[in-house]
Design a protein around this motif. Structure first.
Motif, short mmCIF file in Angstrom:
data_model
loop_
_atom_site.label_atom_id
_atom_site.label_comp_id
_atom_site.label_asym_id
_atom_site.label_seq_id
_atom_site.Cartn_x
_atom_site.Cartn_y
_atom_site.Cartn_z
N GLY A 1 2.20 11.55 -9.36
CA GLY A 1 2.54 10.80 -8.35
C GLY A 1 3.43 9.53 -8.89
N GLN B 1 -0.32 8.61 0.16
CA GLN B 1 -0.51 7.41 -0.46
C GLN B 1 -2.05 7.07 -0.72
OE1 GLN B 1 -0.87 3.67 1.99
NE2 GLN B 1 1.19 3.35 1.35
N THR C 1 4.64 5.34 -8.37
CA THR C 1 4.31 3.89 -7.58
C THR C 1 5.65 3.67 -6.89
OG1 THR C 1 5.00 2.70 -9.54
CG2 THR C 1 2.63 3.20 -9.09
N GLN D 1 -4.80 2.74 -6.08
CA GLN D 1 -5.43 2.63 -7.33
C GLN D 1 -5.10 1.36 -7.90
OE1 GLN D 1 -4.00 5.53 -10.10
NE2 GLN D 1 -4.82 7.24 -8.92
N ASN E 1 -2.07 -1.03 -7.14
CA ASN E 1 -1.03 0.20 -7.11
C ASN E 1 -1.21 1.11 -6.06
OD1 ASN E 1 0.55 -1.07 -9.28
ND2 ASN E 1 -0.68 0.14 -10.79
N ILE F 1 0.15 5.01 -5.06
CA ILE F 1 0.54 6.03 -5.70
C ILE F 1 0.91 7.12 -4.46
CG2 ILE F 1 0.15 8.00 -7.43
CD1 ILE F 1 -0.03 4.94 -8.52
N TYR F 2 2.16 7.47 -4.69
CA TYR F 2 2.77 8.41 -3.83
C TYR F 2 2.72 9.74 -4.33
CZ TYR F 2 3.72 4.57 -0.87
OH TYR F 2 3.62 3.41 0.05
N ARG F 3 2.19 10.82 -3.67
CA ARG F 3 2.23 12.31 -4.07
C ARG F 3 2.58 13.14 -2.91
NH1 ARG F 3 -2.71 10.16 -6.06
NH2 ARG F 3 -2.76 10.06 -8.18
#
Length: 109
Positions: A32, A64, A34, A67, A70, A72-74
Motif C-alpha cells: 500500500g 483504505q 500513504t 495505521q 496514516n 494506507i491505500y491498497r
C-alpha cells in the motif's frame, strides 16, 4: 459483477490522474501507499489527490486502512479481478482469445 458496478469502475478510471493513482497503488500491492507517498511520486496536489482517492474508493477499486496517524491505500484485488472477469466473460465465445505461448527454438552450440 453488475453492469452498474462496472460502469462506476470505468468512470473512476476514465480520468488520467485517477488512472495513474490506481496503477501506482496496484504496483505496490498489499504494501500500500500513504497519500504523502502518492503525492511525492505523482506530484498531485493534496486536495486533488484526496478527491481522486475518494472516487476510487467509491468505485471499490481501492481500500483504505488507518495505521496510527496514516491512511494506507491498497488495491481491492477481489473487485479488480471481478472487473477483468466481467470484461472477458463473453470473450471469443467462451474460448481463450490469448495466443498460445510462443516457443523459441534454441540453437545448439
Amino acid at each position: 459483477m453488475k453492469n452498474n458496478d462496472a460502469v462506476n469502475a470505468f468512470l473512476a478510471l476514465g480520468q488520467e490522474s485517477r488512472l495513474n493513482v490506481f496503477r501506482l497503488i496496484v504496483q505496490k500491492g498489499d504494501v500500500g501507499l500513504t497519500p504523502t507517498q502518492i503525492h511525492e511520486m505523482l506530484g498531485i496536489p493534496n486536495a486533488t489527490l484526496s478527491f481522486h482517492l475518494k472516487e476510487l474508493m467509491q468505485a471499490q477499486l481501492i481500500t483504505q486502512e488507518r495505521q496510527s496517524r496514516n491512511l494506507i491505500y491498497r488495491p481491492n484485488a477481489v473487485h479488480t479481478a471481478a472487473l477483468v472477469e466481467f470484461l472477458l466473460d463473453n470473450c471469443c465465445g467462451g474460448q481463450s482469445c490469448l495466443p498460445k505461448p510462443l516457443t523459441r527454438k534454441v540453437k545448439a552450440l
